[in-house]
Write an enzyme that holds these catalytic residues in place. Structure first.
Site, PDB file in Angstrom:
ATOM      1  N   ASP A  82       0.843  -1.191   0.000  1.00  0.00           N
ATOM      2  CA  ASP A  82       0.000   0.000   0.000  1.00  0.00           C
ATOM      3  C   ASP A  82       0.885   1.250   0.000  1.00  0.00           C
ATOM      4  O   ASP A  82       1.850   1.339   0.771  1.00  0.00           O
ATOM      5  CB  ASP A  82      -0.873  -0.037   1.272  1.00  0.00           C
ATOM      6  N   HIS A  83       0.572   2.189  -0.856  1.00  0.00           N
ATOM      7  CA  HIS A  83       1.308   3.470  -0.906  1.00  0.00           C
ATOM      8  C   HIS A  83       2.824   3.304  -0.984  1.00  0.00           C
ATOM      9  O   HIS A  83       3.568   3.969  -0.239  1.00  0.00           O
ATOM     10  CB  HIS A  83       0.956   4.358   0.303  1.00  0.00           C
ATOM     11  N   GLY A 181      -7.793   8.793   6.976  1.00  0.00           N
ATOM     12  CA  GLY A 181      -7.796   9.190   8.384  1.00  0.00           C
ATOM     13  C   GLY A 181      -9.191   9.443   8.915  1.00  0.00           C
ATOM     14  O   GLY A 181     -10.185   9.022   8.307  1.00  0.00           O
ATOM     15  N   HIS A 208      -9.620   4.557  -1.486  1.00  0.00           N
ATOM     16  CA  HIS A 208      -8.786   4.727  -0.286  1.00  0.00           C
ATOM     17  C   HIS A 208      -9.591   5.499   0.753  1.00  0.00           C
ATOM     18  O   HIS A 208     -10.587   6.144   0.435  1.00  0.00           O
ATOM     19  CB  HIS A 208      -7.514   5.500  -0.638  1.00  0.00           C
ATOM     20  N   ASN A 230      -9.873   0.321   0.917  1.00  0.00           N
ATOM     21  CA  ASN A 230      -8.797   0.297   1.921  1.00  0.00           C
ATOM     22  C   ASN A 230      -9.304   0.776   3.280  1.00  0.00           C
ATOM     23  O   ASN A 230      -9.941   1.824   3.365  1.00  0.00           O
ATOM     24  CB  ASN A 230      -7.655   1.220   1.493  1.00  0.00           C
ATOM     25  N   VAL A 231      -8.962   0.003   4.291  1.00  0.00           N
ATOM     26  CA  VAL A 231      -9.382   0.357   5.656  1.00  0.00           C
ATOM     27  C   VAL A 231      -8.169   0.250   6.587  1.00  0.00           C
ATOM     28  O   VAL A 231      -7.547  -0.816   6.688  1.00  0.00           O
ATOM     29  CB  VAL A 231     -10.494  -0.599   6.158  1.00  0.00           C
ATOM     30  N   ALA A 232      -7.860   1.346   7.250  1.00  0.00           N
ATOM     31  CA  ALA A 232      -6.759   1.335   8.224  1.00  0.00           C
ATOM     32  C   ALA A 232      -7.177   2.010   9.527  1.00  0.00           C
ATOM     33  O   ALA A 232      -7.188   1.391  10.588  1.00  0.00           O
ATOM     34  CB  ALA A 232      -5.521   2.024   7.631  1.00  0.00           C
TER      35      ALA A 232
HETATM   36  P1  13P Z   1      -8.229   5.000   6.272  1.00  0.00           P
HETATM   37  O1  13P Z   1      -7.098   5.025   7.255  1.00  0.00           O
HETATM   38  O2  13P Z   1      -8.937   6.299   6.186  1.00  0.00           O
HETATM   39  O3  13P Z   1      -9.126   3.847   6.461  1.00  0.00           O
HETATM   40  O4  13P Z   1      -7.549   4.827   4.832  1.00  0.00           O
HETATM   41  C1  13P Z   1      -6.747   3.706   4.603  1.00  0.00           C
HETATM   42  C2  13P Z   1      -6.124   3.740   3.275  1.00  0.00           C
HETATM   43  O5  13P Z   1      -6.673   4.245   2.325  1.00  0.00           O
HETATM   44  C3  13P Z   1      -4.810   3.132   3.142  1.00  0.00           C
HETATM   45  O6  13P Z   1      -4.345   3.184   1.850  1.00  0.00           O
END
Ligand code: 13P
Length: 282
Positions: A82-83, A181, A208, A230-232
């Site tokens: 990712d990224h 975020g 994202h 994408n979920v972080a």
């Molecule tokens: P969030 O942290 O907003 O879920 O985004 C995650 C993301 O897009 C990682 O590439």
């Protein structure tokens, strides 16, 4: 565990109108939790890590952990960079055996972005590794700016079509009002733009900044071609908040892991159901 080419999972989702959630992982327990939850819900999922997660383990180590922890699990997963912020990191992940890589040059000039993506595609293709690019820029959720504005720039359909054609990427991350975020206020997705992108682009679209997006917006985005989400932040925050509760006083730190993992699991379950992929692994 079956480690599947990312594009196989994504294409199937794209064609059947659901999405694959891609979850941020950085330790053995977060990897294990994603695999367990995927098995429990018969859901295809992606595990992803990038520069912000490689602060202790290298890509190869994280992937090997997934292989060991998933050995006796019945699940179909992909493992994604990712990224990626350099060609060297993309190469390291390709050599480690990741099933997809993203190079994120979306904040650079169009020419730099295209040139970088072409190089990554050339490195990835011989091994059948899927490539994700980003055009337009998905910035950070920022309480001082309208969401999706701030340091973001929306994806322009004509430019995106040219970008996909010139780079030969397999899936493309789009900027439609989404941001990474914690949203300070609810995002406003430009669905007319997403529809225009879906019409012009023949490859699956990636969202994202999944965290904090209202369920109705997720469903609508999936109906308009989003096949990977994408979920972080939501996952990390749930784990962090659980630790903040249990890491008090003279605590035996290892004993706090179950509470943190239970909190994380709820987020994974929520997103697997929201993405519509639960029950699709037969
Ligand atoms: P969030 O942290 O907003 O879920 O985004 C995650 C993301 O897009 C990682 O590439």
């Amino acid at each position: 565990m079956e480690l599947v080419p990312s594009i196989e999972l994504i294409r199937e989702a794209y064609e059947k109108s659901y999405a694959i959630p891609s979850f941020c992982v950085w330790t053995s327990e977060t990897i294990d939790l994603v695999l367990r939850t995927a098995e429990k819900l018969n859901a295809p999922v992606m595990l992803m890590a990038g520069p912000g997660e490689f602060l202790w383990h290298r890509p190869q180590q994280l992937l090997e952990m997934a292989k060991i922890l998933g050995r006796d699990r019945r699940c179909r997963v992909a493992f994604h960079l990712d990224h990626g912020d350099s060609l060297e990191l993309a190469e390291e992940c390709i050599q480690a055996g990741f099933t997809s890589v993203m190079l994120d040059y979306s904040a650079r000039s169009y020419e730099d972005n295209v040139a970088g993506m072409k190089k990554v595609a050339a490195m990835a293709r011989p091994d059948g590794i899927t490539v994700e690019g980003e055009i337009g820029h998905v910035g950070k959720a920022n309480k001082n700016a309208a969401e999706g504005k701030g340091d973001s720039s929306l994806t322009e359909p004509e430019t995106a079509e040219r970008f996909c054609r010139e780079t030969g990427i397999d899936m493309v991350a789009v900027s439609i009002g989404n941001a990474h975020g914690n949203y300070a206020k609810l995002p406003h997705f430009d669905f007319a733009l997403l529809e225009a992108l879906k019409k012009r682009l023949s490859i699956p679209l990636v969202l994202h900044g999944g965290s904090g997006t209202p369920p109705d917006d997720i469903h609508r985005a999936i109906s308009l071609g989003i096949a990977k989400i994408n979920v972080a932040t939501e996952f990390i925050t749930a784990i962090k908040n659980a630790y903040l509760v249990v890491w008090q006083g003279d605590v035996w730190v290892p004993s706090t892991l179950p509470a943190a993992m239970e909190a994380g699991e709820q987020v994974l379950e929520k997103w697997i159901r929201l993405a519509g992929c639960a029950g699709t692994v037969k």
